[in-house]
Enzyme design. Structure first.
Site, PDB file in Angstrom:
ATOM      1  N   HIS A  53      35.496  64.553 112.022  1.00 31.92           N
ATOM      2  CA  HIS A  53      34.528  63.469 111.876  1.00 31.92           C
ATOM      3  C   HIS A  53      33.119  63.957 112.232  1.00 31.92           C
ATOM      4  O   HIS A  53      32.155  63.662 111.520  1.00 31.92           O
ATOM      5  CB  HIS A  53      34.940  62.291 112.768  1.00 31.92           C
ATOM      6  N   ASP A  99      33.959  57.861 108.263  1.00 26.01           N
ATOM      7  CA  ASP A  99      34.533  56.938 109.242  1.00 26.01           C
ATOM      8  C   ASP A  99      35.932  56.483 108.834  1.00 26.01           C
ATOM      9  O   ASP A  99      36.843  56.413 109.661  1.00 26.01           O
ATOM     10  CB  ASP A  99      33.621  55.718 109.416  1.00 26.01           C
TER      11      ASP A  99
END
Length: 125
Positions: A53, A99
């Site tokens: 991420h 996300d």
């Protein structure tokens, strides 16, 4: 701190609540070496989700001028499934996908309480 969170971080937290309803987003805010910070080697699969991420954010999806941490986007959560809206701009679409993939990754990774709030200095060199 009582500072309001950047909107995007709030959206990411809501995505996590969608895929991992049994846990608070707070459980992921200070986990391993990459969930909340970013150095060293990931301690487990969940920490690896955060590293991916971070890298996704750092790349900004290759969209010039895209600032992932402050970029808001449109998405839907339906019964644990996340969908990013087709109406998002290139930057928003990229951040939404970073996300979304992380929230899905979190849902599939075991949570090890021993890796919450670890000593970054000794374990994340």
């Amino acid at each position: 701190s009582n500072r309001p969170m950047p909107l995007n971080i709030k959206q990411f937290n809501n995505m996590i609540q969608c895929t991992v309803p049994a846990r608070s987003w707070w459980d992921f805010a200070d986990y391993g070496c990459y969930c909340g910070s970013g150095s060293g080697s990931p301690v487990d699969d969940l920490d690896r989700c955060c590293q991916v991420h971070d890298n996704c954010y750092n790349a900004g999806g290759g969209v010039t001028g895209c600032a992932p941490k402050s970029k808001t986007y449109t998405y839907e959560c339906s019964q644990g499934t996340l969908t990013c809206s087709g109406e998002n701009s290139a930057c928003a679409a990229t951040v939404c996908d970073c996300d979304r993939l992380a929230a899905i990754c979190f849902a599939g990774a075991p949570y090890n309480d021993n890796n919450y709030n670890i000593d970054l200095k000794s374990r994340c060199q």
